[in-house]
Design a protein around this motif. Structure first.
Motif, PDB file in Angstrom:
ATOM      1  N   GLN A 288      -0.852   2.683  13.399  1.00  0.00           N
ATOM      2  CA  GLN A 288      -0.142   2.107  14.538  1.00  0.00           C
ATOM      3  C   GLN A 288       0.479   3.256  15.318  1.00  0.00           C
ATOM      4  OE1 GLN A 288       3.759   0.034  14.129  1.00  0.00           O
ATOM      5  NE2 GLN A 288       2.702  -1.724  15.014  1.00  0.00           N
ATOM      6  N   ILE A 289       0.237   3.270  16.607  1.00  0.00           N
ATOM      7  CA  ILE A 289       0.812   4.292  17.478  1.00  0.00           C
ATOM      8  C   ILE A 289       1.820   3.625  18.398  1.00  0.00           C
ATOM      9  CG2 ILE A 289       0.373   6.016  19.261  1.00  0.00           C
ATOM     10  CD1 ILE A 289      -2.372   6.455  18.115  1.00  0.00           C
ATOM     11  N   GLN A 290       3.070   4.066  18.314  1.00  0.00           N
ATOM     12  CA  GLN A 290       4.127   3.527  19.162  1.00  0.00           C
ATOM     13  C   GLN A 290       4.442   4.503  20.281  1.00  0.00           C
ATOM     14  OE1 GLN A 290       7.443   2.624  16.573  1.00  0.00           O
ATOM     15  NE2 GLN A 290       6.600   0.628  16.034  1.00  0.00           N
ATOM     16  N   LEU A 291       4.395   4.015  21.507  1.00  0.00           N
ATOM     17  CA  LEU A 291       4.749   4.805  22.683  1.00  0.00           C
ATOM     18  C   LEU A 291       6.127   4.341  23.140  1.00  0.00           C
ATOM     19  CD1 LEU A 291       1.336   4.618  24.594  1.00  0.00           C
ATOM     20  CD2 LEU A 291       2.061   6.251  22.836  1.00  0.00           C
ATOM     21  N   VAL A 292       7.124   5.202  22.975  1.00  0.00           N
ATOM     22  CA  VAL A 292       8.516   4.817  23.177  1.00  0.00           C
ATOM     23  C   VAL A 292       9.092   5.536  24.392  1.00  0.00           C
ATOM     24  CG1 VAL A 292      10.797   4.685  22.126  1.00  0.00           C
ATOM     25  CG2 VAL A 292       8.758   4.541  20.680  1.00  0.00           C
ATOM     26  N   CYS A 293       9.605   4.772  25.332  1.00  0.00           N
ATOM     27  CA  CYS A 293      10.294   5.354  26.478  1.00  0.00           C
ATOM     28  C   CYS A 293      11.644   5.891  26.006  1.00  0.00           C
ATOM     29  CB  CYS A 293      10.488   4.295  27.562  1.00  0.00           C
ATOM     30  SG  CYS A 293      11.403   4.872  28.992  1.00  0.00           S
ATOM     31  N   ALA A 294      11.875   7.190  26.191  1.00  0.00           N
ATOM     32  CA  ALA A 294      13.106   7.823  25.736  1.00  0.00           C
ATOM     33  C   ALA A 294      13.560   8.848  26.768  1.00  0.00           C
ATOM     34  CB  ALA A 294      12.896   8.483  24.372  1.00  0.00           C
ATOM     35  N   MET A 317       5.400   8.304  19.361  1.00  0.00           N
ATOM     36  CA  MET A 317       5.429   9.264  20.467  1.00  0.00           C
ATOM     37  C   MET A 317       6.543   8.834  21.420  1.00  0.00           C
ATOM     38  SD  MET A 317       1.297   9.510  21.183  1.00  0.00           S
ATOM     39  CE  MET A 317       1.415  10.984  22.225  1.00  0.00           C
ATOM     40  N   THR A 318       7.463   9.723  21.726  1.00  0.00           N
ATOM     41  CA  THR A 318       8.572   9.390  22.619  1.00  0.00           C
ATOM     42  C   THR A 318       8.599  10.342  23.801  1.00  0.00           C
ATOM     43  OG1 THR A 318      10.135  10.805  21.413  1.00  0.00           O
ATOM     44  CG2 THR A 318       9.953   8.519  20.697  1.00  0.00           C
ATOM     45  N   GLU A 319       8.841   9.777  24.971  1.00  0.00           N
ATOM     46  CA  GLU A 319       8.911  10.596  26.185  1.00  0.00           C
ATOM     47  C   GLU A 319       9.304   9.718  27.354  1.00  0.00           C
ATOM     48  OE1 GLU A 319       7.148  13.278  29.481  1.00  0.00           O
ATOM     49  OE2 GLU A 319       6.711  11.189  29.017  1.00  0.00           O
TER      50      GLU A 319
END
Length: 335
Positions: A288-294, A317-319
Protein backbone atom coordinates in the motif's frame (compact mmCIF):
# COMPACT_ATOMS: atom_id res chain seq x y z
CA UNK A 1 5.72 41.03 -8.37
CA UNK A 2 4.17 37.88 -9.89
CA UNK A 3 6.99 35.72 -8.53
CA UNK A 4 6.49 37.16 -5.06
CA UNK A 5 2.75 36.58 -5.23
CA UNK A 6 3.16 32.99 -6.38
CA UNK A 7 5.76 32.31 -3.72
CA UNK A 8 3.45 33.69 -1.05
CA UNK A 9 0.55 31.63 -2.36
CA UNK A 10 2.65 28.46 -2.37
CA UNK A 11 3.81 29.07 1.21
CA UNK A 12 0.21 29.58 2.30
CA UNK A 13 -0.78 26.37 0.52
CA UNK A 14 1.93 24.40 2.30
CA UNK A 15 0.89 25.70 5.71
CA UNK A 16 -2.79 25.20 4.94
CA UNK A 17 -2.15 21.67 3.70
CA UNK A 18 -0.76 20.73 7.08
CA UNK A 19 -3.53 22.51 8.96
CA UNK A 20 -6.30 21.20 6.71
CA UNK A 21 -5.49 17.60 7.52
CA UNK A 22 -5.97 18.32 11.21
CA UNK A 23 -9.17 20.32 10.72
CA UNK A 24 -10.65 17.60 8.53
CA UNK A 25 -9.96 14.96 11.17
CA UNK A 26 -11.65 17.08 13.82
CA UNK A 27 -14.66 17.64 11.58
CA UNK A 28 -15.16 13.87 11.18
CA UNK A 29 -15.09 13.14 14.91
CA UNK A 30 -18.84 13.44 15.45
CA UNK A 31 -19.95 12.03 12.13
CA UNK A 32 -22.69 9.43 11.66
CA UNK A 33 -21.13 8.41 8.35
CA UNK A 34 -17.94 6.50 7.55
CA UNK A 35 -16.20 5.81 4.23
CA UNK A 36 -13.80 2.86 4.45
CA UNK A 37 -10.43 2.77 2.63
CA UNK A 38 -12.00 0.38 0.08
CA UNK A 39 -14.76 2.97 -0.50
CA UNK A 40 -17.63 1.26 1.34
CA UNK A 41 -19.93 3.86 2.87
CA UNK A 42 -21.82 3.49 6.16
CA UNK A 43 -24.55 5.73 7.59
CA UNK A 44 -25.51 5.21 11.25
CA UNK A 45 -27.79 8.22 11.64
CA UNK A 46 -30.90 6.03 11.69
CA UNK A 47 -29.68 4.09 14.75
CA UNK A 48 -28.10 6.92 16.74
CA UNK A 49 -31.31 7.46 18.79
CA UNK A 50 -32.39 10.70 20.41
CA UNK A 51 -30.94 12.16 23.61
CA UNK A 52 -33.56 10.65 25.92
CA UNK A 53 -33.45 7.15 24.50
CA UNK A 54 -29.86 5.85 24.35
CA UNK A 55 -28.79 2.29 23.67
CA UNK A 56 -28.35 0.38 26.94
CA UNK A 57 -26.87 -2.89 28.15
CA UNK A 58 -25.33 -4.38 31.28
CA UNK A 59 -22.09 -6.19 32.01
CA UNK A 60 -21.72 -9.38 34.02
CA UNK A 61 -21.35 -7.36 37.25
CA UNK A 62 -24.65 -5.57 36.86
CA UNK A 63 -23.21 -2.20 35.81
CA UNK A 64 -25.42 -0.48 33.25
CA UNK A 65 -24.10 1.32 30.19
CA UNK A 66 -25.77 3.80 27.88
CA UNK A 67 -24.44 5.15 24.59
CA UNK A 68 -25.02 6.89 21.31
CA UNK A 69 -23.08 6.18 18.13
CA UNK A 70 -22.55 9.72 16.97
CA UNK A 71 -24.08 12.10 19.50
CA UNK A 72 -23.67 12.95 23.18
CA UNK A 73 -25.14 10.66 25.83
CA UNK A 74 -26.94 13.13 28.07
CA UNK A 75 -28.61 12.96 31.46
CA UNK A 76 -26.05 11.49 33.87
CA UNK A 77 -23.73 13.65 35.96
CA UNK A 78 -20.11 12.70 35.28
CA UNK A 79 -20.76 11.88 31.63
CA UNK A 80 -20.67 15.36 30.13
CA UNK A 81 -19.64 15.37 26.44
CA UNK A 82 -19.47 11.57 26.44
CA UNK A 83 -20.66 9.07 23.85
CA UNK A 84 -20.65 6.18 26.35
CA UNK A 85 -21.54 6.28 30.05
CA UNK A 86 -21.37 3.71 32.85
CA UNK A 87 -23.83 3.72 35.74
CA UNK A 88 -22.25 1.38 38.30
CA UNK A 89 -24.36 -0.81 40.57
CA UNK A 90 -23.28 1.66 43.26
CA UNK A 91 -21.51 5.01 43.07
CA UNK A 92 -21.31 7.84 40.56
CA UNK A 93 -21.66 7.61 36.79
CA UNK A 94 -18.43 7.41 34.80
CA UNK A 95 -17.59 8.42 31.25
CA UNK A 96 -16.40 5.50 29.14
CA UNK A 97 -15.40 7.60 26.14
CA UNK A 98 -15.68 11.20 25.02
CA UNK A 99 -17.70 12.01 21.93
CA UNK A 100 -14.99 14.20 20.36
CA UNK A 101 -12.52 11.27 20.28
CA UNK A 102 -14.64 9.31 17.79
CA UNK A 103 -12.54 7.17 15.45
CA UNK A 104 -13.93 4.75 12.84
CA UNK A 105 -12.07 1.64 11.60
CA UNK A 106 -12.64 -1.39 9.39
CA UNK A 107 -13.35 -4.72 11.11
CA UNK A 108 -11.84 -7.75 9.37
CA UNK A 109 -11.79 -7.61 5.59
CA UNK A 110 -12.76 -4.27 4.10
CA UNK A 111 -15.86 -5.69 2.41
CA UNK A 112 -18.68 -3.55 3.78
CA UNK A 113 -19.80 -6.10 6.38
CA UNK A 114 -18.55 -4.43 9.56
CA UNK A 115 -16.92 -1.36 11.06
CA UNK A 116 -16.02 -0.19 14.54
CA UNK A 117 -16.02 3.14 16.33
CA UNK A 118 -13.72 3.91 19.25
CA UNK A 119 -14.30 6.47 21.99
CA UNK A 120 -11.54 7.14 24.52
CA UNK A 121 -10.58 9.79 27.09
CA UNK A 122 -13.19 8.71 29.65
CA UNK A 123 -13.02 8.79 33.45
CA UNK A 124 -9.76 7.40 34.77
CA UNK A 125 -9.62 3.95 36.38
CA UNK A 126 -7.74 3.40 39.63
CA UNK A 127 -4.51 2.70 37.71
CA UNK A 128 -4.78 6.01 35.85
CA UNK A 129 -5.95 4.51 32.55
CA UNK A 130 -8.69 6.50 30.82
CA UNK A 131 -11.77 4.42 30.12
CA UNK A 132 -12.58 3.75 26.49
CA UNK A 133 -15.20 1.85 24.50
CA UNK A 134 -15.13 0.13 21.13
CA UNK A 135 -18.47 -0.37 19.39
CA UNK A 136 -18.33 -3.14 16.77
CA UNK A 137 -21.12 -2.63 14.23
CA UNK A 138 -21.86 -5.72 12.11
CA UNK A 139 -24.12 -6.15 9.11
CA UNK A 140 -26.84 -8.78 9.74
CA UNK A 141 -30.49 -9.51 8.98
CA UNK A 142 -33.16 -7.88 11.10
CA UNK A 143 -33.44 -4.73 13.19
CA UNK A 144 -30.53 -3.08 14.99
CA UNK A 145 -29.77 -4.73 18.32
CA UNK A 146 -27.13 -5.22 21.00
CA UNK A 147 -25.43 -8.62 20.85
CA UNK A 148 -24.81 -10.06 24.31
CA UNK A 149 -23.57 -8.01 27.24
CA UNK A 150 -20.94 -5.32 27.59
CA UNK A 151 -17.53 -7.01 27.84
CA UNK A 152 -14.17 -5.98 29.23
CA UNK A 153 -11.15 -6.19 26.93
CA UNK A 154 -9.01 -9.11 28.21
CA UNK A 155 -5.95 -6.86 27.90
CA UNK A 156 -7.39 -4.08 30.07
CA UNK A 157 -10.56 -4.08 32.16
CA UNK A 158 -10.94 -0.32 31.58
CA UNK A 159 -11.42 -0.92 27.84
CA UNK A 160 -15.00 -1.93 27.06
CA UNK A 161 -16.29 -3.89 24.07
CA UNK A 162 -19.84 -3.66 22.72
CA UNK A 163 -21.16 -5.52 19.67
CA UNK A 164 -24.24 -4.46 17.71
CA UNK A 165 -25.76 -5.98 14.59
CA UNK A 166 -28.58 -5.43 12.13
CA UNK A 167 -29.38 -4.28 8.62
CA UNK A 168 -28.78 -0.66 9.59
CA UNK A 169 -25.09 -1.47 10.08
CA UNK A 170 -24.59 -2.73 6.52
CA UNK A 171 -22.73 -0.66 3.98
CA UNK A 172 -24.89 1.31 1.59
CA UNK A 173 -22.76 -0.08 -1.28
CA UNK A 174 -23.07 -3.63 -2.59
CA UNK A 175 -19.50 -3.20 -3.79
CA UNK A 176 -17.05 -0.31 -3.56
CA UNK A 177 -17.25 2.13 -6.46
CA UNK A 178 -13.98 2.04 -8.43
CA UNK A 179 -11.78 5.10 -8.40
CA UNK A 180 -11.64 6.17 -12.08
CA UNK A 181 -8.07 6.09 -13.33
CA UNK A 182 -6.22 6.52 -16.61
CA UNK A 183 -2.50 6.01 -16.28
CA UNK A 184 -1.23 8.60 -13.81
CA UNK A 185 -4.50 10.56 -13.68
CA UNK A 186 -7.12 9.75 -11.05
CA UNK A 187 -10.37 11.29 -9.85
CA UNK A 188 -12.36 10.71 -6.65
CA UNK A 189 -16.12 10.45 -6.02
CA UNK A 190 -16.05 13.97 -4.56
CA UNK A 191 -14.61 15.28 -7.84
CA UNK A 192 -10.98 15.81 -6.86
CA UNK A 193 -8.39 15.14 -9.56
CA UNK A 194 -4.83 13.93 -9.08
CA UNK A 195 -1.95 13.98 -11.56
CA UNK A 196 0.79 11.58 -10.45
CA UNK A 197 2.98 12.13 -13.50
CA UNK A 198 5.41 14.44 -11.69
CA UNK A 199 6.13 11.85 -8.98
CA UNK A 200 6.03 8.68 -11.06
CA UNK A 201 9.80 8.59 -11.87
CA UNK A 202 9.59 7.01 -15.31
CA UNK A 203 12.82 5.49 -16.60
CA UNK A 204 15.65 3.68 -14.85
CA UNK A 205 15.53 5.47 -11.47
CA UNK A 206 12.41 4.44 -9.51
CA UNK A 207 11.68 5.55 -5.98
CA UNK A 208 13.69 3.57 -3.44
CA UNK A 209 14.22 3.25 0.31
CA UNK A 210 15.30 0.62 2.85
CA UNK A 211 13.72 -0.85 5.96
CA UNK A 212 15.45 -1.54 9.26
CA UNK A 213 16.35 -5.08 8.16
CA UNK A 214 18.46 -4.07 5.18
CA UNK A 215 15.84 -4.88 2.54
CA UNK A 216 15.56 -2.32 -0.25
CA UNK A 217 12.28 -1.40 -1.94
CA UNK A 218 11.75 0.05 -5.41
CA UNK A 219 8.47 1.43 -6.71
CA UNK A 220 6.65 3.48 -9.28
CA UNK A 221 3.10 4.71 -8.96
CA UNK A 222 1.50 4.23 -12.34
CA UNK A 223 3.99 2.58 -14.71
CA UNK A 224 5.75 -0.80 -14.26
CA UNK A 225 9.23 -1.01 -12.82
CA UNK A 226 11.93 -1.20 -15.54
CA UNK A 227 14.05 -3.62 -13.49
CA UNK A 228 14.84 -6.17 -12.05
CA UNK A 229 13.56 -8.91 -14.33
CA UNK A 230 11.93 -10.85 -11.45
CA UNK A 231 9.72 -7.82 -10.78
CA UNK A 232 8.53 -7.49 -14.37
CA UNK A 233 5.10 -5.79 -14.58
CA UNK A 234 5.31 -4.85 -10.89
CA UNK A 235 4.70 -1.51 -9.20
CA UNK A 236 6.70 -2.44 -6.07
CA UNK A 237 9.75 -4.70 -5.68
CA UNK A 238 11.75 -5.88 -2.67
CA UNK A 239 15.49 -6.44 -3.01
CA UNK A 240 15.97 -8.79 -0.08
CA UNK A 241 19.01 -8.50 2.18
CA UNK A 242 19.15 -12.30 2.12
CA UNK A 243 19.33 -12.42 -1.66
CA UNK A 244 16.58 -12.51 -4.23
CA UNK A 245 14.21 -9.94 -5.69
CA UNK A 246 10.48 -10.21 -5.02
CA UNK A 247 7.47 -8.51 -6.53
CA UNK A 248 5.40 -6.80 -3.83
CA UNK A 249 2.45 -5.98 -6.06
CA UNK A 250 1.55 -5.91 -9.75
CA UNK A 251 0.79 -2.62 -11.43
CA UNK A 252 -2.30 -4.11 -13.11
CA UNK A 253 -3.86 -4.75 -9.68
CA UNK A 254 -3.67 -1.07 -8.63
CA UNK A 255 -6.65 0.16 -6.61
CA UNK A 256 -6.75 3.78 -5.44
CA UNK A 257 -8.89 5.41 -2.78
CA UNK A 258 -8.94 8.71 -0.83
CA UNK A 259 -6.44 8.63 2.03
CA UNK A 260 -7.96 7.11 5.21
CA UNK A 261 -11.37 7.22 3.53
CA UNK A 262 -11.51 11.03 3.73
CA UNK A 263 -12.26 12.47 0.28
CA UNK A 264 -10.98 16.03 0.81
CA UNK A 265 -8.34 16.40 -1.91
CA UNK A 266 -5.44 15.99 0.52
CA UNK A 267 -4.09 12.54 -0.25
CA UNK A 268 -4.51 9.11 -1.81
CA UNK A 269 -3.86 5.49 -0.93
CA UNK A 270 -2.95 2.95 -3.61
CA UNK A 271 -2.97 -0.83 -3.08
CA UNK A 272 -1.08 -3.34 -5.25
CA UNK A 273 -1.68 -7.10 -4.93
CA UNK A 274 -0.53 -10.31 -6.63
CA UNK A 275 3.16 -10.12 -5.75
CA UNK A 276 5.59 -13.01 -5.24
CA UNK A 277 4.63 -15.80 -2.84
CA UNK A 278 5.65 -15.26 0.76
CA UNK A 279 7.31 -18.39 2.19
CA UNK A 280 6.27 -17.74 5.79
CA UNK A 281 2.54 -17.60 5.22
CA UNK A 282 2.04 -18.91 1.71
CA UNK A 283 0.37 -15.68 0.65
CA UNK A 284 1.11 -13.23 -2.11
CA UNK A 285 3.06 -10.11 -1.25
CA UNK A 286 1.16 -6.82 -1.47
CA UNK A 287 1.86 -3.14 -0.92
CA UNK A 288 0.00 0.00 0.00
CA UNK A 289 1.40 3.37 -0.99
CA UNK A 290 0.06 6.39 0.88
CA UNK A 291 0.46 9.84 -0.65
CA UNK A 292 0.12 12.33 2.20
CA UNK A 293 -0.22 16.08 1.81
CA UNK A 294 2.16 17.60 4.38
CA UNK A 295 4.11 20.79 5.02
CA UNK A 296 7.48 19.59 3.67
CA UNK A 297 8.53 20.67 0.17
CA UNK A 298 10.78 17.67 -0.50
CA UNK A 299 9.27 14.19 -0.78
CA UNK A 300 9.89 12.12 2.36
CA UNK A 301 9.45 8.35 2.19
CA UNK A 302 9.29 5.47 4.65
CA UNK A 303 8.53 1.75 4.43
CA UNK A 304 7.37 -0.81 6.99
CA UNK A 305 5.87 -4.29 7.03
CA UNK A 306 2.31 -4.47 8.33
CA UNK A 307 2.55 -5.68 11.94
CA UNK A 308 -0.68 -7.69 11.70
CA UNK A 309 -0.38 -8.87 8.09
CA UNK A 310 3.05 -10.30 7.19
CA UNK A 311 4.20 -9.84 3.60
CA UNK A 312 2.08 -6.69 3.27
CA UNK A 313 4.14 -3.50 3.06
CA UNK A 314 3.23 0.11 3.75
CA UNK A 315 5.08 2.86 1.88
CA UNK A 316 4.36 6.42 2.94
CA UNK A 317 5.25 9.44 0.82
CA UNK A 318 4.68 12.94 2.23
CA UNK A 319 5.03 16.25 0.45
CA UNK A 320 3.16 19.51 -0.08
CA UNK A 321 2.26 18.66 -3.70
CA UNK A 322 0.21 15.56 -2.80
CA UNK A 323 -3.00 17.57 -3.00
CA UNK A 324 -5.61 17.27 -5.73
CA UNK A 325 -4.83 19.50 -8.70
CA UNK A 326 -8.29 21.06 -8.59
CA UNK A 327 -8.26 21.78 -4.86
CA UNK A 328 -7.14 25.32 -4.07
CA UNK A 329 -4.02 23.85 -2.48
CA UNK A 330 -3.26 21.94 -5.64
CA UNK A 331 -3.86 24.96 -7.85
CA UNK A 332 -1.40 26.95 -5.78
CA UNK A 333 1.19 24.19 -6.08
CA UNK A 334 0.91 23.94 -9.85
CA UNK A 335 0.86 27.65 -10.71
Amino acid sequence: MRLTSLTTLLMLAIVACSLSVEVSAIGDKVSCTYLSPAMYSFDYSSVDRNAGNPWTAKDSSGNEYSWHICSEDQGLKGCTSSAVCQQPASGDAKSCGKLDTQHYSVVGNDDGSAASVLYNGGTQCQDGTARQTTLTLRCADGPARVVGSVMEDPANKCFLLVTMSGEAFCSRDSQPPPLPASGCYLSTPAGYSYNLTAVNTNGTLPWSTSDGLGNQYLWQLCTPLPWPQSCHASAVCQLSSGGGDYSCGLLSSASWAPLNGVDNGLGLSGTYNGGAACVRDQVRRSSQIQLVCASNTNVEVSVAENSTQPCAYLITMTEAHFAATNSWLGLANYL
